[in-house]
Design a protein around this motif. Structure first.
Motif, mmCIF file in Angstrom:
data_model
loop_
_atom_site.group_PDB
_atom_site.id
_atom_site.type_symbol
_atom_site.label_atom_id
_atom_site.label_comp_id
_atom_site.label_asym_id
_atom_site.label_seq_id
_atom_site.Cartn_x
_atom_site.Cartn_y
_atom_site.Cartn_z
ATOM 1 N N ALA A 173 4.604 -42.890 -96.866
ATOM 2 C CA ALA A 173 5.821 -42.754 -97.236
ATOM 3 C C ALA A 173 6.343 -41.407 -97.133
ATOM 4 O O ALA A 173 7.421 -41.082 -97.372
ATOM 5 C CB ALA A 173 5.686 -43.123 -98.751
ATOM 6 N N ALA A 174 5.304 -40.637 -96.867
ATOM 7 C CA ALA A 174 5.782 -38.967 -96.937
ATOM 8 C C ALA A 174 6.472 -38.694 -95.638
ATOM 9 O O ALA A 174 6.933 -39.404 -94.535
ATOM 10 C CB ALA A 174 4.528 -38.129 -96.774
ATOM 11 N N GLY A 175 7.163 -37.458 -95.574
ATOM 12 C CA GLY A 175 8.043 -37.061 -94.459
ATOM 13 C C GLY A 175 8.741 -35.741 -94.809
ATOM 14 O O GLY A 175 8.749 -35.185 -96.111
ATOM 15 N N PRO A 176 9.786 -35.217 -93.990
ATOM 16 C CA PRO A 176 10.129 -35.801 -92.442
ATOM 17 C C PRO A 176 9.034 -35.866 -91.660
ATOM 18 O O PRO A 176 9.083 -36.607 -90.576
ATOM 19 C CB PRO A 176 11.216 -34.803 -92.307
ATOM 20 N N GLY A 177 7.760 -34.971 -91.634
ATOM 21 C CA GLY A 177 6.888 -35.275 -90.757
ATOM 22 C C GLY A 177 6.294 -36.502 -90.646
ATOM 23 O O GLY A 177 6.468 -37.291 -91.453
ATOM 24 N N ARG A 178 5.596 -36.886 -89.380
ATOM 25 C CA ARG A 178 5.185 -38.244 -89.096
ATOM 26 C C ARG A 178 3.672 -37.942 -88.836
ATOM 27 O O ARG A 178 3.141 -36.991 -88.605
ATOM 28 C CB ARG A 178 5.664 -38.790 -87.753
ATOM 29 N N VAL A 179 2.998 -39.274 -89.560
ATOM 30 C CA VAL A 179 1.384 -39.352 -89.412
ATOM 31 C C VAL A 179 1.032 -40.085 -88.361
ATOM 32 O O VAL A 179 1.692 -41.162 -88.233
ATOM 33 C CB VAL A 179 0.866 -39.679 -90.903
ATOM 34 N N TYR A 180 0.000 -39.697 -87.720
ATOM 35 C CA TYR A 180 -0.570 -40.698 -86.715
ATOM 36 C C TYR A 180 -2.188 -40.338 -86.900
ATOM 37 O O TYR A 180 -2.703 -39.390 -87.640
ATOM 38 C CB TYR A 180 -0.235 -40.151 -85.383
#
Length: 265
Positions: free
Chosen positions: A105-112
């Protein structure tokens, strides 16, 4: 975002050194190493400026986690909140469902997440869209010395150290096992991420004195098909708890994030 990904590698161990060196040598088109994040003195051996993670966020648009589950728990949300993308190698941290939800749910960075030492996860993730899998099993077999943990009692340690044949060390779900083996069973969490359910994945950890290659066997069945993937890897010589292929799986993920064409996605 610039056309070249500005990468910080967090953790300069068995995984981070291989990944960071490849980046520094220009072997990942579209990505460059700009920071190394490690709280240990590296004596100037790192091929990029060594900084704290907080300082690295000002220079990087992508952080590769190669430092262990603790970094994911402590820094994951802060990295993503800064607008920096995060590629996680220590997927075992995601057995904490609350943490996993917060990261997604966090951001604006994206998790991979990288698949690490196993294949077939892309197919399991695709099958999941057809409906739930009924039975998913993972059997991980490693040398006894790589599986020893502080919580083990003397009886189990003795059985492992004197074994002349495979010994079951633990069985449980993908929710339970990675928490007990934080450096050795990220594969279990990766399978659960692909399947979408920690409790569906049953995990057996086996100590085998003849396991000079680390083995992972994934077996899954559902209404739409049956699947079996088996891999056998040489352990990393510098850190036998992880497979030699893991940093190269991270590099493959990095190449995809950097936009290299010809990648299998």
């Amino acid at each position: 975002m610039s056309s070249v990904r500005k990468v910080g590698v967090a953790g300069w161990g068995a995984i981070g050194r291989v990944v960071g060196t490849a980046l520094a040598e220009g072997r990942v088109e579209g990505a460059e190493l700009v920071r190394v994040i490690d709280n240990r003195p590296l004596g100037g051996t790192a091929p990029a400026r060594q900084t704290t993670l907080e300082e690295a966020l000002e220079a990087c648009d992508l952080v590769v986690e190669a430092a262990g589950q603790g970094l994911v728990r402590e820094w994951g949300e802060r990295i993503l909140a800064s607008g920096t993308d995060l590629l996680i190698a220590s997927t075992g941290a995601l057995t904490d469902e609350d943490l996993a939800k917060r990261l997604l749910a966090a951001g604006p960075g994206r998790v991979y997440f990288t698949g690490g030492a196993v294949g077939g996860l892309d197919l399991l993730q695709a099958v999941r869209s057809l409906g739930p899998l009924d039975d998913v099993r993972l059997t991980t077999t490693k040398l006894p010395s790589t599986l020893e943990q502080p919580w083990m009692d003397e009886e189990l340690l003795t059985r492992m150290r004197t074994a002349t044949a495979p010994v079951e060390v633990m069985s449980g779900t993908a929710r339970e096992v990675p928490a007990k083996f934080p450096r050795s069973t990220n594969v279990a969490a990766s399978v659960a991420l692909a399947v979408g359910d920690l409790d569906t994945v049953r995990v057996q950890v086996v100590a085998d004195p003849a396991a000079h290659r680390t083995r992972h066997l994934i077996e899954a069945t559902g209404a739409h098909g049956s699947y079996r993937f088996e891999v056998s890897h040489l352990p990393d010589p510098g850190n036998p708890a992880t497979s030699q292929v893991v940093p190269h799986a991270v590099l493959r993920s990095l190449a995809a994030l950097a936009g290299r064409s010809g990648q299998i996605l």
